[in-house]
Motif scaffolding. Structure first.
Motif, PDB file in Angstrom:
ATOM      1  N   ASN A 206     -42.220  33.595 -30.766  1.00 56.72           N
ATOM      2  CA  ASN A 206     -42.360  33.357 -29.334  1.00 56.72           C
ATOM      3  C   ASN A 206     -43.769  33.643 -28.832  1.00 56.72           C
ATOM      4  N   GLY A 207     -44.721  33.657 -29.781  1.00 52.44           N
ATOM      5  CA  GLY A 207     -46.134  33.690 -29.413  1.00 52.44           C
ATOM      6  C   GLY A 207     -46.698  35.048 -29.084  1.00 52.44           C
ATOM      7  N   PHE A 405     -48.699  28.454 -26.290  1.00 47.41           N
ATOM      8  CA  PHE A 405     -48.305  29.574 -25.431  1.00 47.41           C
ATOM      9  C   PHE A 405     -49.342  29.891 -24.363  1.00 47.41           C
TER      10      PHE A 405
END
Length: 418
Positions: A206-207, A405
Motif C-alpha cells: 500500500n505504498g 501513491f
C-alpha cells in the motif's frame, strides 16, 4: 370447456407467469468447466424465489476489461457482479459505484459467520460485498518424484537442497508460466510473508514502505538464489499459468506454486492424479508465524441497478451455509461461511487445514495493492525471474510506488543497503 381449451388456458397462464417473473443479470468470471456448477445454484435460487438469473460469463482477462465499462461507464451493467475482495473492491467502493450492504450484513448477523473475512469487504465502516468462496495457495508436486530427492521439505534451506538435487538430475525444479505476469507475484508474496510477516507485507503493497528498505532487499536476495541457480524453466514467459502442466505431468518439472484453482485442470481420472501432492510454502524466518494467501471471491451490487431488492435476495441466498457448501464442493474451493461444510476432496481438506492454522490471510499481490500499482509492478516481477537484476527491479518498483501513491522521492532511499 374441452380438454384442448383447458390445456391452452393452462399454457397461457404459465407463459404469462414466466413473462412476469422477476429477472436479474449476474456476471461471473469463470474457468471453462465451472459454469454448470453456478447454473445449478442459480436454478435453485429461481425455484426458491421465483427470480430468474441470466448469467453474464467472461474468462479472466475479458472480465477484468468489462468491469470498468460496467461500473464507470454503466454500459449494460449486470445487477449483481462477481469480483475480488480487498483493493479491487475498494477501488470502486471509493468511487461510490457499489451499493453498501451494511444494513443487510447487520440484519443477518453476518459477523458471526464471516468476521474472519470481513476486513476484505469493508471500507470506512461500510460493507460492500458478500464473500462466497476462497481458495488456498501452496506448492504442488509429484509425490513419487520428490521422494527420490529427499521428500517434501518444511524449511527454506531443505527446499533449496531438494531443488538443487532435481537440477543435477536434469529436472526443471520449478515450473511457472508468466505470459500473463501475475503467477510471478506469488513468489514475491510468499517469500515476503515468510520473512517479514503480514503487516509489513500489506504496508509495502500500500505504498508505505520503500522498496529500497533492507527487509525488501533481503526478500529479493532470497528469491535471487532460485533465479541464479536456474531453478525456473527458462521459457516461462511463453506459457500461461496452466501451460506448464503437461511438463509437470510427465515428471519434467518438480514444484509449482499455484492456487487451488488448478484443481479444474487435474486429470482426475488418470492414475497420476493420486501422485500429485501438496505442501505449504516452506518456513524461512522461524520467528514469523504462518501467513497464507487466500484470495476471496465476492458478489457485489452495482449502484446503478434498479433491482436492489432482488439483488439483495441473491446475496442473502449466496451467503447461506448450505449454498456455499454445495457450490464450493463442486468448484474445489473453500466456503467462507463458518457453518458451511468443507468438501471431501483431499486438496480442499489440505487447504482447510492450511488456513485454519494461519495467523492471518493475505489476498494475493494483485488484490492487496491498488490496481494501478499492480499494472506496473507485476510485469517487473515476471521479468525478474529472467534477469535476476535486483537493482533494476528495485528501481522499477520504487518508481512505480512514487508515481502511483503520489510520493516525493527520498534521496536516502536510493543509497546502497548497508
Amino acid at each position: 370447456m374441452n380438454f384442448r381449451d383447458a390445456l391452452l388456458v393452462v399454457l397461457f397462464f404459465c407463459a404469462s407467469s414466466l413473462l412476469s417473473a422477476e429477472e436479474i443479470r449476474v456476471s461471473l468470471q469463470l474457468q471453462p468447466n465451472q459454469r454448470d456448477t453456478f447454473e445449478r445454484i442459480f436454478q435453485q435460487f429461481q425455484v426458491e424465489t421465483g427470480i430468474k438469473i441470466v448469467s453474464v460469463v467472461e474468462t479472466d482477462l475479458g472480465y477484468k476489461r468489462k468491469v470498468p465499462l460496467w461500473l464507470i461507464e454503466r454500459k449494460d451493467t449486470p445487477d449483481v457482479m462477481f469480483w475480488s475482495a480487498s483493493q479491487r473492491l475498494y477501488l470502486y467502493a471509493e468511487k461510490g459505484l457499489i451499493l453498501p450492504i451494511t444494513e443487510l450484513w447487520d440484519e443477518q448477523n453476518y459477523d458471526e459467520l464471516f468476521s474472519h473475512v470481513k476486513t476484505g469487504v469493508t471500507l470506512n465502516g461500510e460493507v460492500y460485498a458478500i464473500p462466497f468462496a476462497y481458495y488456498h495457495w501452496g506448492l504442488f508436486f509429484r509425490k513419487s518424484m520428490v521422494e527420490q530427492f529427499g521428500g517434501a521439505p518444511e524449511d527454506w534451506e531443505s527446499f533449496i537442497a531438494v531443488l538443487t538435487r532435481m537440477k543435477k538430475a536434469g529436472i526443471t525444479p520449478i515450473g511457472i508460466g508468466t505470459r500473463q505476469n501475475w503467477p510471478a507475484a506469488a513468489w514475491f508474496d510468499y517469500i515476503n510473508l515468510r520473512m517479514n510477516g503480514l503487516d509489513f507485507h500489506l504496508e509495502l503493497l500500500n505504498g508505505n514502505v520503500s522498496f529500497h528498505d533492507a527487509r525488501v532487499q533481503n526478500v529479493l536476495l532470497e528469491w535471487k538464489r532460485l533465479i541464479d541457480s536456474q531453478f525456473y524453466n527458462e521459457d516461462h514467459e511463453n506459457y500461461d499459468w496452466d501451460g506448464v502442466l503437461p511438463f509437470f505431468y510427465r515428471n519434467k518439472m518438480g514444484f509449482m506454486l499455484l492456487g487451488n484453482f488448478v484443481a479444474s485442470r487435474w486429470p482426475v481420472r488418470d492414475p497420476l492424479f493420486e501422485d500429485i501432492g501438496f505442501m505449504p510454502f516452506p518456513t524461512i524466518n522461524r520467528g514469523i508465524p504462518y501467513y497464507e494467501n487466500a484470495p476471496t471471491d465476492v458478489f457485489m451490487i452495482p449502484k446503478s441497478t434498479t433491482k436492489v431488492a432482488e439483488a439483495k435476495a441473491f446475496l442473502r441466498f449466496m451467503a447461506r451455509a448450505d449454498v456455499q457448501t454445495t457450490l464450493n464442493k463442486d468448484l474445489g474451493y473453500l466456503p467462507p461461511n463458518r457453518e458451511a461444510t468443507v468438501g471431501e476432496d483431499r486438496f480442499i481438506r489440505d487447504g482447510a487445514e492450511l488456513i485454519s492454522r494461519a495467523a492471518g490471510l493475505a489476498q494475493y499481490f494483485d488484490r492487496d495493492t491498488p490496481p494501478a500499482f499492480d499494472e506496473l509492478a507485476t510485469p517487473l516481477l515476471a521479468d525478474y525471474i529472467s534477469t535476476g537484476n535486483i537493482d533494476a527491479l528495485t528501481e522499477g518498483l520504487e518508481a512505480a510506488r512514487i508515481t502511483i501513491f503520489g510520493l516525493t522521492p527520498n534521496p536516502q532511499d536510493s543509497q546502497p543497503v548497508p
